[in-house]
Design a protein around this motif. Structure first.
Motif, PDB file in Angstrom:
ATOM      1  N   ALA A  35      -4.346   4.492   1.190  1.00 50.13           N
ATOM      2  CA  ALA A  35      -5.217   3.804   0.650  1.00 50.13           C
ATOM      3  C   ALA A  35      -6.527   4.408   0.428  1.00 50.13           C
ATOM      4  N   ALA A  93      -7.448  -1.224   0.107  1.00 48.25           N
ATOM      5  CA  ALA A  93      -6.497  -2.320   1.143  1.00 48.25           C
ATOM      6  C   ALA A  93      -7.744  -3.249   1.571  1.00 48.25           C
ATOM      7  N   VAL A 149       0.813  -1.266  -0.039  1.00 46.12           N
ATOM      8  CA  VAL A 149      -0.137  -0.055   0.104  1.00 46.12           C
ATOM      9  C   VAL A 149       0.798   1.280  -0.011  1.00 46.12           C
TER      10      VAL A 149
END
Length: 170
Positions: free
Chosen positions: A102, A84, A70
């Motif tokens: 994210a 995510a 991420v």
């Protein structure tokens, strides 16, 4: 990889074959081209080879620290959004994922409508960010949503508005 006939390119980074298959079954019929990677190393190779619109990243991939993928995407790939995912949802985990950049945080198993809303919202956020970046914000005319400015703080505000706009809640 060409996305001529697709709504967008999506990379699913997850070590669970059943999860990858389930996400592919939801996204492919909706018009997305879906690729998969079972590790961070494999995902990084694919990300180096093509520009993906969205990466759906399991926050606990083997061989990596939590949120490593991420963070990498958010810090290095401006034209890619990250959603995510996790099997182990916690408020702290969600906060960390969003702080890492994210676009959304989804808990497995992921409902099809929730998955599609997250991916469509991420792609819309990309579109808005591109149009805001191309606008002459703060130099004579307002940019996205009539807002002025192109500072990182304003870009975060625009991103938050785009995220909120993609949710069909009151």
């Amino acid at each position: 990889m060409s996305s001529r006939d697709a709504k967008g390119l999506v990379l699913v980074a997850d070590d669970g074959p059943a999860t990858v298959d389930a996400l592919r079954r939801e996204l492919a019929p909706a018009g997305y081209r879906v690729f998969s990677a079972a590790s961070v190393a494999e995902a990084l190779k694919l990300l180096a080879a093509a520009r993906f619109d969205v990466v759906i990243a399991n926050v606990r991939l083997p061989g990596a620290n939590d949120l490593e993928l991420v963070r990498h995407v958010c810090e290095n790939l401006d034209e890619t959004e990250v959603v995510a995912t996790t099997n182990y949802a916690t408020v702290d985990g969600a906060v960390q994922a969003i702080k890492a950049g994210a676009f959304d945080y989804l808990v497995k198993p992921i409902a099809g409508d929730r998955l599609l809303a997250a991916v469509e919202g991420a792609i819309e956020a990309l579109r808005l960010r591109k149009s805001a970046g191309g606008a002459d914000s703060g130099k004579g005319s307002p940019g996205t949503y009539g807002l002025w400015g192109d500072s990182p703080a304003m870009q975060e505000v625009i991103r938050a508005i785009g995220k909120a706009a993609s949710i069909s809640a009151t």
